[in-house]
Structures are given as C-alpha cells and as structure tokens.
Design an enzyme around this catalytic site. Structure first.
Site, PDB file in Angstrom:
ATOM      1  N   VAL A  96       9.647   5.031  -0.309  1.00 46.55           N
ATOM      2  CA  VAL A  96       9.905   3.784   0.423  1.00 46.55           C
ATOM      3  C   VAL A  96       9.305   2.592  -0.327  1.00 46.55           C
ATOM      4  O   VAL A  96       9.978   1.577  -0.550  1.00 46.55           O
ATOM      5  CB  VAL A  96       9.338   3.861   1.859  1.00 46.55           C
ATOM      6  N   SER A 113       8.516   2.041  -3.463  1.00 41.64           N
ATOM      7  CA  SER A 113       9.169   1.618  -4.710  1.00 41.64           C
ATOM      8  C   SER A 113      10.477   0.893  -4.395  1.00 41.64           C
ATOM      9  O   SER A 113      10.858  -0.041  -5.093  1.00 41.64           O
ATOM     10  CB  SER A 113       9.417   2.824  -5.624  1.00 41.64           C
ATOM     11  N   ALA A 162      -1.124  -0.804  -4.333  1.00 41.19           N
ATOM     12  CA  ALA A 162      -2.147   0.251  -4.343  1.00 41.19           C
ATOM     13  C   ALA A 162      -1.485   1.616  -4.372  1.00 41.19           C
ATOM     14  O   ALA A 162      -0.627   1.912  -3.540  1.00 41.19           O
ATOM     15  CB  ALA A 162      -3.039   0.126  -3.102  1.00 41.19           C
ATOM     16  N   LYS A 195       7.633   9.399  17.381  1.00 41.40           N
ATOM     17  CA  LYS A 195       8.618   8.345  17.654  1.00 41.40           C
ATOM     18  C   LYS A 195       8.836   8.182  19.158  1.00 41.40           C
ATOM     19  O   LYS A 195       8.988   7.059  19.657  1.00 41.40           O
ATOM     20  CB  LYS A 195       9.928   8.681  16.943  1.00 41.40           C
ATOM     21  N   CYS A 198       3.410   3.523  -3.018  1.00 42.31           N
ATOM     22  CA  CYS A 198       4.576   3.207  -3.850  1.00 42.31           C
ATOM     23  C   CYS A 198       5.371   4.487  -4.125  1.00 42.31           C
ATOM     24  O   CYS A 198       5.692   4.809  -5.258  1.00 42.31           O
ATOM     25  CB  CYS A 198       4.139   2.519  -5.142  1.00 42.31           C
ATOM     26  N   GLU A 227      11.570  19.243   4.031  1.00 40.92           N
ATOM     27  CA  GLU A 227      10.495  19.350   3.045  1.00 40.92           C
ATOM     28  C   GLU A 227      10.100  20.812   2.840  1.00 40.92           C
ATOM     29  O   GLU A 227      10.452  21.677   3.640  1.00 40.92           O
ATOM     30  CB  GLU A 227       9.282  18.538   3.521  1.00 40.92           C
ATOM     31  N   VAL A 277      10.271   3.927  13.485  1.00 36.78           N
ATOM     32  CA  VAL A 277      11.151   4.671  14.379  1.00 36.78           C
ATOM     33  C   VAL A 277      12.583   4.615  13.884  1.00 36.78           C
ATOM     34  O   VAL A 277      13.197   3.548  13.825  1.00 36.78           O
ATOM     35  CB  VAL A 277      11.101   4.110  15.816  1.00 36.78           C
ATOM     36  N   ASP A 320       7.165  14.976  14.328  1.00 35.52           N
ATOM     37  CA  ASP A 320       7.715  13.691  13.902  1.00 35.52           C
ATOM     38  C   ASP A 320       8.448  13.020  15.063  1.00 35.52           C
ATOM     39  O   ASP A 320       8.238  11.830  15.348  1.00 35.52           O
ATOM     40  CB  ASP A 320       8.664  13.936  12.718  1.00 35.52           C
ATOM     41  N   LEU A 373       0.867  -1.192   0.000  1.00 34.79           N
ATOM     42  CA  LEU A 373       0.000   0.000   0.000  1.00 34.79           C
ATOM     43  C   LEU A 373       0.892   1.226   0.000  1.00 34.79           C
ATOM     44  O   LEU A 373       1.546   1.530   0.988  1.00 34.79           O
ATOM     45  CB  LEU A 373      -0.896   0.019   1.240  1.00 34.79           C
TER      46      LEU A 373
END
Lengths: 429, 429
Positions: free
Chosen positions: B16, B18, B45, B206, B13, B191, B133, B202, B11
């Site tokens: 990560v 791909s 998906a 974690k 692509c 980003e 993590v 983020d 689920l």
C-alpha cells in the site's frame, strides 16, 4: 455542546420537504449530538399556506420565500422547490444573507452550477447537493471526497428510477413500452406527464452533475447527448436477451483516452447480464464508477422518493451545520481541469443494428461493403429469413458514433434494405 | 493556491505504502489542485532500508519512524504499517507533534479506536481511516457523513476478499474448503498463514469499526462474535443451493429492535440468491446498509490490494490536507449513544440444521418436541432416507441464538440423533 440552535429555513414543503421537517423534529436529539448544536426549523416557505402540514407549527409557514432567506438570522437554507426560478435567485440571496445552502435541485445545478458555486465561494458559504443525484445513494460525497486522491475515468449509471422500472417490466414480462409505462403510472413510479423521465431529461441533468464532479470540470445539461426510452421495443429487449444482455437507460460520463476531453450522454443501451448494473431491478438506481487506483466501484440504492431524498438532504444539513460551527466551509467546486466536452460523434462505442432486408443473395455482401466503406468493423452478423423477407442483425466493434450513424444512413439508402428496425448501443463490456 | 507544500510522512512502504508514494508523485498536480497546495513526501519510515524503492528519493528513507513523526514540520502522517505497536505510539506521537493522521490500520482502530480519537481531539488533529474498512469502497465517509442525518439500523457486509473468494470457488466448482483455500493461496488471494482471514479476525475488526460508526457508539473487536469458514463443507453449500441460497462470510451489525443495544458478529451464513450480496463474486467486497429514511443501500468494490487501498488513503489525505489549510478538523468520533453490545445469545436469527438420524418411525416427533421445548419454531423440515440411515434438514423461524444453541445441544443428546452434520444461520431475508 452549544445550546443556541442553528436556524434552518426550508424552501418547499412537498414530498421531500415535509419529510425533512418531520425528521428534523423526530430525530432532533440525534441531529444535535451529531452536529454539536441543536437545529431549529425557523421558517417554511410554501405556495399553498392553507394546506394542513402535520407536525409543523403553522406560525413557521410563509408564502414569502424571499423575505425568509433575507431574514439574516438563517444559518442554512434547504431548497427543495426544484426548477430554475425562483430557486436560483433564492439560493443566491441566501448566500448574500449569510446562509449556506443544501439543495436537491438537479435541474438548476446542471444548468447553472458554476454560477451558484461561484456565489457560494464569494460569500464564503457552503453549497451541498447530495440529494440532487440518485436520491439517498451517497455519490456526490464519495466522488468529491473519497475519490479525491484518485483519477476517475468513467461513470456508468442507472440514475432514473421511472425508466428503470419500465425497462425492467418490459424485460421480465415481455410487455411493450406503452403497457409498461401504464403500469409505472398506475403504481406511482411515473408522473402524469412522464416526459422528464422517459425522454431522459432527468438523467441528463444528473449526468452533467456527475461528469463535472468526477472529472473536475464543468458540464452543463446542454452538453449531454440525450435519447429517451420511448422508442425501445419489446423486440429490442428480446434481441438483447439473445445476446446475453438487458436494456437499461444509462448515463455515461467518460474521460477520453488521451485525457484531453470528456463526454456525457444518456441513452438506452444493451449491457451484459453479467454486469453488476444488469441486476438493478424496479425503480432502484445504481452508479458504477471506474477509477484508476480504486478499480470498479458500485453504489446502489433507492434513487428517489420522499424519505430517501430527505436522508441525503439531512446528511448534507449535518455537514453544513458542522462547518458553520467550525467557521469553515467544505470542499467547493473543483473544476480546475476545464476539459472540453466532445460531441456525441466522437464517442467510441458499439452498435447493435437490426435491419429488414430483401431475402435474396448478395444482400449481406452489400451491407458488409457499407460498413467497410464507413470504417466500421463488424463483430457478428445473424441472418434470419421468413417468407421472402429477411432480417440481419449486426453487432459492430467499437467505432466513433459518427461513423456508426453514417453507416446507418448509408444502409437506409440501399435498395435491398427495407428498413432499420432498431439501433442500440452496447455498453459495459 | 498556496505554494508552500504540505509535508507528508509515510510510515510503512509495502504494497500500500509504495502505491501511495507512487500516486503522490505521478498525480502531484491533480492532488495540489484539489487540495489548494502542493503535497510533498517528507520522509518514509521502513524496516528494510536497503530494499530498492523505485521512484522514492533514497534520502527520504529512514528506519527511525519515531524521529520522523517527532520532526515537528510534518503536516500529515500516513500510517500503513498495520498491527498494534509501534503503530499506536507513532500515531499518538504524531498528534502530539502537530500532525493529523491517515491510517489503514483496522486491527488498531478496532482495538483502541476510542483512545486514538480522544488523542486526536485533545490535540485538535484529524484521524481518518477510510482504507481500514473494505479497501477502496467508500464506507466510512458515507456512514459518518452522508448518513449523518439518518438512522442506520443494520449493516450486512462481505468485508473479507479472501474468504469470499474461497466460498465463491466452493459454490461455483463444488470444491471442498481445503481445495478452494489451496487455489486462493496459489492465486495470491490468501496469505501463507491464512488464519486472520479464514478465522474471521480481519472481518471482525472491520465489523467493530463499522458498528461503531453506524450506531454512534463504541464497539471493540472483542465485542464481536466471530466464527470463521474453516468448517464450511461442500455439503453446506449444496444445502444452501437447495434452499435458493448461497453461503457468505458476513459481518452483521444490528441495532436491537428497542434501540437500546447493538450486536456485531461475523460468521458464515446462508443468504438468498436474490439478495444483492449473493452476487458478489471472487475477492470483491460489498456492504449493504439499511437506514430508516434512506432504505437499502449497497456499496461494492475491491476490498483489498495495493492500488484500491492507496486510493482510499489518498482520498483521506486530500481531505485532511484541506482541513489543515482551512485550520479546521473534520468530524471526529461520534460515540454519543454509548449503547451496550449484547452477547451473541441475544441475537435473533434463523438456523439451518442438518441432522443424521436413525431411519425409524417417531424420530421427527422426538426432534420436533425438542424444538418446541426450547421455544424455537420450525419453518420447514426435509427428511431423506438412505440404507437405514436418514437425514433431517430443519430450518427454523427467527429465535434468539441462545435458544437455537440450546436446541442443538438437546438434539445431540437424543439417542435417535447420530450427529449434527451442520448448523448454519440464515440471513438477509
């Protein structure tokens, strides 16, 4: 939660065993919650039954380890005796009699791991041994499981605390080897007979285990090229400093560039101060892993000692007990690649060579010719003259170890070379 | 080896996913050997089906993720979509339809991990999430399994690469926050909207996951005290240097001294240069774990990126597939302690406070009185005068965070205090 306890037999009750027994008692509730059933110490095999062992019911003590593992009601045998025999026979007997095994025995696993794994598989038992490599540092499980979807190409580790303490002391204080060894002995970091540590036997056993797991193959301690630290001098450490390096006893396991073979070796080496392993101080251990997808990972912690080793043993005990309850077994030996182990001569590395030479014209040309004839390319040369004597320090580019040894042999035969003061490999670049 | 393949649904692509698909194809033989059966990519998906995806059979591509997880023949679902929905519903649907799940979704696990674990247990499936993590660094498995026989008291980690890159850049170049952020963005470490990283969301996710695993309890992202790095100044970094420290964004999970509660927090802090975390450079991550028996462990490596995250996903995939073949499940949620999470005010820590004050006699006495009234003991004070203005730098001893905040509030009310230039906690000592 199941109320009937899982029964654990402890073989050996020294520094590690007594700590395992202590934690099993003091943390019984936590262990039961994590396993899903209580664990009970069902017997402790020792050599000296008369010794007072605080916190252990004297009724559990026996000198008959064989009878203990043959009882038939033991779920897990924890082997912390060490050495080849009787440990090997006891572990095999444990498998035959229904028990899984948690072991901290690096010598045995590095010598006969394949046979033990085969016995575990034959009887459908677990054989776990996180404590055999680098004490409390999780390494076996991360390599076997976390990196099971990756391709490990290199393992580079400081896996012996005694030698790291000695080399760190030499580096920070300028002390010579003997002086640093004396301090390590006085502080309890070196044993009365330090041979297993300082000659690299302990690290070689760990290298064999790590290489086998990392490359999914079989490597025995006899396959590991081994050099200790007894010939490392204060001058070597000083030379390393001048190059921006420090000296560490490294266990190095590599997959050949073509992927068709592996190598495993233990020897002192210069590594750059910028490498994460360079800052591993005192008796700490650290293992650097290079994997295709994961990149560079490092695992750091105390590599020995009763409590850290007991932590690793108990982590395995929890896993093995959970497997028992689930009527499953964990991942067994993964040696499907069966890659040959190449000899040291085929390892590609760099040398730092320090030569005492005659202080006259033409010496460098002679020396450079020898390198060229052996096909070894020179990276840097440093000349120092003093009172008719001179020294030449040569750092090579990467070349097969056999060519490097051949070069040193040929250099020794030159009239103008009075002696080879030191040879050390350069790694971690 | 079983010849019938295990079927995997992917689920997502992106970066990560791909990479997961690529490694599943290129390393198919190795994965099969390690699992004991081949694995087959049975469906992928995606949101944008028109995008060309090299190496993936276009027939496998679907936009209907729900239909994919409902197919009923899927053994393992790999969820690398991220976010709360539709990931949560898809994972639950996967469990209902016979699949185990490997997820890299930190936000979801930190928000609703307990419910997902409960669903996995209800249906007898696995839920693995090493990739959630610190990317490729094995942390979840070492904490859940290797340290299962130990008692973890503290986890101190650099778990966000973007912020570590920015702070490292500020430290090495003297740059301000904005300048360092611009460089991170230009190099792809930050980003376009860096909020999740620089505001600590983020890292907080974690921290919640790590605290839950480390202390066998439940911690949600909302329980984690969170401060980002946007207010860290070049002056803060310079102050840290003068104290022999550097500034890192730390995720800190602690068990209270009495063992009856835990805390979890994310904030910038000064740590001594001698601490192993201080030398973690650029976008690397590292997590320092203190356990009762094991002592101090550190795990270091790349904390993000397609390949490293894929490595962690595939390690979990191998484990989950092995469990499937053995008709077993791995260790599930271990939250038996159900320890309350204390608020930030109860955390015991140290402050480094920089005050702009009037340059006249009696100021230090006034300031010291405020600390004394709040019950906060002063470790060191440094006074600097310049043109009628002066600054006071106070480093406190350990005190509850509430008392430290109260002190700062009271200091702001003093006539002689013109402003509080910076407040930073000091950790890792």
């Amino acid at each position: 939660m199941r109320t009937r306890p899982l029964k654990v037999a402890l073989l050996g009750c020294g520094v590690v065993g007594s700590e395992v027994a202590r934690i099993m008692t003091t943390h019984a509730d936590d262990l039961a919650a994590r396993i899903g059933a209580p664990v009970e110490l069902a017997g402790v095999a020792v050599r000296r039954p008369s010794k007072v062992r605080e916190g252990i019911d004297p009724a559990l003590i026996t000198t008959d380890a064989t009878a203990l593992v043959r009882r038939g009601d033991i779920d897990v045998v924890v082997e912390v005796i060490g050495g080849i025999e009787p440990a090997r026979t006891l572990i095999t007997t444990a498998f035959e009699n229904g028990a899984s095994v948690v072991s901290a025995n690096k010598a045995l696993l590095a010598e006969d791991g394949a046979a033990l794994h085969a016995a575990a598989e034959k009887y459908g038992r677990d054989l776990y041994y996180e404590a055999a490599v680098a004490g409390a540092i999780p390494l076996v499980r991360p390599l076997r499981e976390s990196l099971a979807g990756d391709k490990v190409n290199r393992v580079l580790g400081i896996v012996n605390g005694t030698t790291n303490f000695i080399l760190d002391k030499m580096d920070t204080s300028g002390a010579g080897y003997s002086e640093a060894l004396d301090e390590a002995t006085a502080l309890g970091y070196a044993e009365a007979d330090p041979t297993a540590d300082v000659e690299g036997f302990d690290a070689a056993a760990k290298a064999a285990i790590l290489a086998g797991i990392a490359f999914h193959t079989r490597v025995k301690i006899g396959d590991v090229h081994r050099e200790g630290i007894t010939e490392v001098t204060a001058a070597d450490i000083a030379s390393a400093r001048r190059m921006g390096c420090t000296v560490k006893l490294l266990a190095i396991c590599e997959r050949a560039a073509d992927g068709a073979s592996v190598t495993a070796r233990v020897h002192p080496a210069m590594i750059p101060l910028s490498h994460p392993l360079a800052s591993v101080r005192e008796a700490y251990n650290a293992v650097f892993v290079e994997a295709e997808a994961a990149g560079q990972l490092m695992f750091y912690g105390p590599g020995a000692g009763g409590s850290p080793t007991a932590s690793a043993v108990l982590g395995d005990l929890v896993a093995v007990c959970r497997n028992k309850l689930g009527e499953a077994t964990g991942p067994g030996e993964s040696a499907y690649t069966r890659l040959p182990v190449s000899p040291m001569g085929e390892v590609v590395t760099r040398y730092h060579i320090s030569l005492d030479v005659a202080d006259k014209p033409g010496v460098l040309a002679q020396v450079a010719t020898v390198f060229a004839e052996q096909g070894v390319s020179i990276d840097t040369v440093r000349q120092q003259g003093k009172d008719g004597e001179a020294s030449l320090v040569v750092v090579t580019h990467r070349a097969p170890d056999a060519a490097l040894s051949g070069t040193v042999e040929a250099l020794r035969k030159l009239d103008t070379v009075r002696g080879v003061a030191s040879i050390m490999r350069v790694e971690g670049e």
